[in-house]
Scaffold this motif. Structure first.
Motif, PDB file in Angstrom:
ATOM      1  N   ALA A 126       0.825  -1.210   0.000  1.00 58.41           N
ATOM      2  CA  ALA A 126       0.000   0.000   0.000  1.00 58.41           C
ATOM      3  C   ALA A 126       0.859   1.260   0.000  1.00 58.41           C
ATOM      4  N   CYS A 127       1.904   1.292   0.798  1.00 64.00           N
ATOM      5  CA  CYS A 127       2.744   2.492   0.873  1.00 64.00           C
ATOM      6  C   CYS A 127       3.449   2.771  -0.452  1.00 64.00           C
ATOM      7  N   VAL A 128       3.892   1.712  -1.124  1.00 60.10           N
ATOM      8  CA  VAL A 128       4.539   1.897  -2.423  1.00 60.10           C
ATOM      9  C   VAL A 128       3.571   2.538  -3.406  1.00 60.10           C
ATOM     10  N   GLN A 129       2.333   2.068  -3.423  1.00 63.04           N
ATOM     11  CA  GLN A 129       1.332   2.615  -4.337  1.00 63.04           C
ATOM     12  C   GLN A 129       0.902   4.021  -3.928  1.00 63.04           C
ATOM     13  N   GLN A 130       0.890   4.293  -2.637  1.00 63.31           N
ATOM     14  CA  GLN A 130       0.444   5.600  -2.146  1.00 63.31           C
ATOM     15  C   GLN A 130       1.434   6.718  -2.462  1.00 63.31           C
ATOM     16  N   VAL A 131       2.704   6.376  -2.638  1.00 64.25           N
ATOM     17  CA  VAL A 131       3.693   7.403  -2.990  1.00 64.25           C
ATOM     18  C   VAL A 131       3.284   8.104  -4.277  1.00 64.25           C
ATOM     19  N   LYS A 132       2.932   7.318  -5.289  1.00 61.26           N
ATOM     20  CA  LYS A 132       2.546   7.888  -6.584  1.00 61.26           C
ATOM     21  C   LYS A 132       1.221   8.620  -6.494  1.00 61.26           C
ATOM     22  N   LEU A 133       0.252   8.061  -5.763  1.00 58.93           N
ATOM     23  CA  LEU A 133      -1.052   8.708  -5.620  1.00 58.93           C
ATOM     24  C   LEU A 133      -0.923  10.053  -4.925  1.00 58.93           C
ATOM     25  N   ARG A 134      -0.082  10.103  -3.910  1.00 56.04           N
ATOM     26  CA  ARG A 134       0.109  11.352  -3.171  1.00 56.04           C
ATOM     27  C   ARG A 134       0.662  12.441  -4.076  1.00 56.04           C
ATOM     28  N   ARG A 135       1.600  12.079  -4.954  1.00 60.32           N
ATOM     29  CA  ARG A 135       2.160  13.065  -5.884  1.00 60.32           C
ATOM     30  C   ARG A 135       1.101  13.565  -6.847  1.00 60.32           C
ATOM     31  N   GLU A 136       0.252  12.655  -7.330  1.00 62.67           N
ATOM     32  CA  GLU A 136      -0.803  13.057  -8.258  1.00 62.67           C
ATOM     33  C   GLU A 136      -1.774  14.031  -7.607  1.00 62.67           C
ATOM     34  N   ILE A 137      -2.194  13.722  -6.405  1.00 60.87           N
ATOM     35  CA  ILE A 137      -3.195  14.544  -5.724  1.00 60.87           C
ATOM     36  C   ILE A 137      -2.654  15.926  -5.397  1.00 60.87           C
ATOM     37  N   LEU A 138      -1.410  15.997  -4.984  1.00 57.39           N
ATOM     38  CA  LEU A 138      -0.831  17.287  -4.624  1.00 57.39           C
ATOM     39  C   LEU A 138      -0.259  18.023  -5.830  1.00 57.39           C
ATOM     40  N   GLY A 139      -0.203  17.326  -6.982  1.00 56.55           N
ATOM     41  CA  GLY A 139       0.401  17.943  -8.163  1.00 56.55           C
ATOM     42  C   GLY A 139       1.887  18.138  -7.972  1.00 56.55           C
ATOM     43  N   LEU A 140       2.507  17.218  -7.218  1.00 55.78           N
ATOM     44  CA  LEU A 140       3.934  17.350  -6.928  1.00 55.78           C
ATOM     45  C   LEU A 140       4.767  16.733  -8.033  1.00 55.78           C
ATOM     46  N   ALA A 141       5.866  17.363  -8.356  1.00 54.40           N
ATOM     47  CA  ALA A 141       6.825  16.770  -9.279  1.00 54.40           C
ATOM     48  C   ALA A 141       7.593  15.694  -8.533  1.00 54.40           C
ATOM     49  N   PRO A 142       8.086  14.670  -9.227  1.00 50.29           N
ATOM     50  CA  PRO A 142       8.947  13.693  -8.570  1.00 50.29           C
ATOM     51  C   PRO A 142      10.138  14.404  -7.934  1.00 50.29           C
ATOM     52  N   ALA A 143      10.646  13.814  -6.864  1.00 53.21           N
ATOM     53  CA  ALA A 143      11.754  14.438  -6.149  1.00 53.21           C
ATOM     54  C   ALA A 143      12.874  14.809  -7.111  1.00 53.21           C
ATOM     55  N   GLU A 144      13.300  16.045  -7.048  1.00 51.34           N
ATOM     56  CA  GLU A 144      14.333  16.519  -7.969  1.00 51.34           C
ATOM     57  C   GLU A 144      15.686  15.909  -7.630  1.00 51.34           C
ATOM     58  N   ARG A 145      16.415  15.580  -8.674  1.00 57.36           N
ATOM     59  CA  ARG A 145      17.772  15.105  -8.484  1.00 57.36           C
ATOM     60  C   ARG A 145      18.686  16.309  -8.287  1.00 57.36           C
ATOM     61  N   PRO A 146      19.804  16.136  -7.582  1.00 59.70           N
ATOM     62  CA  PRO A 146      20.715  17.256  -7.382  1.00 59.70           C
ATOM     63  C   PRO A 146      21.094  17.890  -8.711  1.00 59.70           C
ATOM     64  N   GLY A 147      20.942  19.207  -8.815  1.00 59.94           N
ATOM     65  CA  GLY A 147      21.302  19.925 -10.016  1.00 59.94           C
ATOM     66  C   GLY A 147      20.229  19.937 -11.082  1.00 59.94           C
ATOM     67  N   GLU A 148      19.088  19.257 -10.843  1.00 61.52           N
ATOM     68  CA  GLU A 148      18.026  19.214 -11.848  1.00 61.52           C
ATOM     69  C   GLU A 148      17.291  20.551 -11.867  1.00 61.52           C
ATOM     70  N   HIS A 149      17.090  21.090 -13.051  1.00 61.38           N
ATOM     71  CA  HIS A 149      16.417  22.382 -13.187  1.00 61.38           C
ATOM     72  C   HIS A 149      14.933  22.230 -12.863  1.00 61.38           C
ATOM     73  N   PRO A 150      14.351  23.182 -12.104  1.00 59.02           N
ATOM     74  CA  PRO A 150      12.920  23.109 -11.758  1.00 59.02           C
ATOM     75  C   PRO A 150      12.026  22.989 -12.983  1.00 59.02           C
ATOM     76  N   ALA A 151      12.399  23.652 -14.088  1.00 59.60           N
ATOM     77  CA  ALA A 151      11.584  23.581 -15.300  1.00 59.60           C
ATOM     78  C   ALA A 151      11.564  22.154 -15.848  1.00 59.60           C
ATOM     79  N   LEU A 152      12.697  21.462 -15.761  1.00 62.33           N
ATOM     80  CA  LEU A 152      12.764  20.078 -16.220  1.00 62.33           C
ATOM     81  C   LEU A 152      11.906  19.186 -15.331  1.00 62.33           C
TER      82      LEU A 152
END
Length: 233
Positions: free
Chosen positions: A102-128
């Motif tokens: 359940a927790c593995v599946q909820q990670v993706k659902l939580r991002r969808e609901i909040l409209g969150l981008a996947p965690a940015e990698r170091p140095g990744e541009h916000p626009a990307l």
């Protein structure tokens, strides 16, 4: 002089922290209430498939509760006997499996609901990061179109010209959107988009996105595939 809030107390950080109740409910109840976040997500995202997923976790909770209730107990309520320990152990193991899945599946659902981008990698541009998040939302919206086109239509997937609350990541419905909107979203000229609109009227709607490639220049095919969907007309 303006004072900026530390990142930890910014509105987005607070929203992320508050949204973690999905995991708290699932872990604190050892999976017994893992179904609750999926019902919440189904309501927020308008996806019937999530109700089915909630039902699966609810069934698992019912099995765990039954196993625990069948375990022999003494007067103090403590599990006794080999059968009691076995039933309790099976229930606990099942609960741990439910928590992990359940927790593995909820990670993706939580991002969808909040409209969150996947965690940015170091140095990744916000626009990307934003572009990748939009692509992920388009993928999810396409799944919704395939699984439940009626709900997709109600949520106005592919209709950025209409008021709506659902973010499909920037899709356009070739079977219903105005020519000007198709041209803007797909990056093609208005004349080509108008020809698409004329053809869909003549044939009663497109079955797949590739149906328009007899009209769209080859150089625009990738862009159209990335941004277009076809809902039943």
């Amino acid at each position: 002089m303006s004072v900026s809030l530390p990142a930890a107390t910014s509105p987005s950080a607070v929203a992320r922290l508050a949204s973690r109740w999905y995991f708290v409910v699932t872990i604190a109840t050892i999976g017994l209430f893992a179904w609750v976040p999926f019902v919440h997500a189904a309501v927020r995202l308008g996806r019937k498939s999530l109700y089915a997923r909630a039902a699966v976790f609810g069934a698992a909770a019912a099995v765990m509760s039954t196993l625990l209730s069948l375990a022999p107990k003494d007067a103090a309520g403590k599990t006794v006997g080999t059968a009691g320990n076995l039933l309790t152990s099976v229930a606990v193991v099942l609960g741990l499996v439910v928590v992990v899945v359940a927790c593995v599946q909820q990670v993706k659902l939580r991002r969808e609901i909040l409209g969150l981008a996947p965690a940015e990698r170091p140095g990744e541009h916000p626009a990307l990061a934003a572009a990748l998040a939009a692509r992920e939302r388009r993928t999810e919206a396409r799944k919704l179109v395939a699984e439940d086109p009626l709900i997709a239509r109600d949520l106005r997937v592919g209709r950025p010209d209409l008021p709506r609350n659902y973010d499909d990541g920037g899709l356009v419905d070739l079977n219903s959107a105005p020519a000007a909107v198709i041209a803007s979203v797909c990056g093609i000229d208005v004349a080509t988009a108008e020809e698409i609109a004329e053809i869909r009227t003549a044939v009663g709607g497109f079955a797949v996105v590739d149906d328009v490639f007899t009209t769209v220049p080859v150089g625009a095919w990738d862009r159209v595939r990335d941004r277009a969907v076809v809902l039943p007309s």
